[in-house]
Design a protein around this motif. Structure first.
Motif: not given
Length: 223
Positions: A218-220, A182-187, A203-204
């Motif tokens: 996470i990117a997947a 969820d935090h990665a989606r916000k970023v 970058t992620l």
């Protein structure tokens, strides 16, 4: 090479002062009841302690131990010079003077022992410990590995069914916490709103501060 001895005013003055002090110490010891060779040993003991303390000060530098015994010997020598100048009745010396003269040998022995066999406390902390030399690594011998022998396949019998070739086993998926996703989606959404481009894996990973394999997982999930 022979050096000629020339008369020096300072040397003559030192000899005269030493002779007078020696005589005063002898007279004081004799008046306190030390007769014969004992009276002559007292000035030698005082002068030797004075010289030993001064030599310690010259060789090791100022220290409380050397200054203490230098002052003790100086007071003993100066006190004898003053006492024999008529301030005391040498025919009937006081009991305190007899006590001091009788206890001087033990005091002088203690001072000489400490000056000769004790390290200077002011210079004890100046010694820097020398670290041991690092061990020289021994290079490993260059040994080429022997090629592994591959056993030849044994032909199967006619009545033995051929085994199917196993498919390659996929690598296990890296578990990713839902909160981190969820935090990665916000970023990723913030990055796309600012740049207009979807966020890349590097970058992620930099924004989240995670290792590369976790960033790929996470990117997947964000794709």
């Amino acid at each position: 090479m022979t050096r000629s001895i020339r008369p020096d005013a300072v040397l003559v003055q030192a000899v005269i002062a030493g002779a007078l002090s020696f005589a005063h110490l002898h007279d004081l010891a004799a008046a306190a009841g030390q007769a014969g060779w004992k009276a002559w040993a007292y000035p030698i003991s005082v002068d030797l302690l004075l010289v030993a303390a001064w030599r310690r000060l010259r060789s090791d530098g100022p220290s409380r131990l050397a200054w203490c015994w230098f002052l003790v010997a100086l007071v003993a020598s100066l006190g004898a010079n003053v006492a024999t100048a008529g301030f005391l009745d040498l025919a009937d010396p006081p009991a305190l003077l007899r006590l001091g003269v009788a206890g001087w040998p033990a005091l002088a022995f203690l001072g000489g022992t400490l000056l000769a066999h004790s390290a200077s406390p002011d210079h004890a902390g100046d010694r820097v410990p020398v670290p041991p030399a690092p061990a020289t690594p021994v290079p490993a011998p260059d040994i080429e590995p022997e090629p592994a022998s591959v056993p030849e396949p044994v032909p199967a019998a006619d009545d033995t069914p051929a085994l199917p070739v196993a498919d390659s086993v996929p690598a296990p998926a890296v578990p990713v916490p839902a909160a981190l996703v969820d935090h990665a989606r916000k970023v990723a959404a913030d990055h796309q709103s600012r740049t207009g481009k979807p966020i890349d894996t590097d970058t992620l990973r930099a924004r989240l501060g995670v290792p590369p394999h976790l960033a790929d997982a996470i990117a997947a999930q964000l794709a």
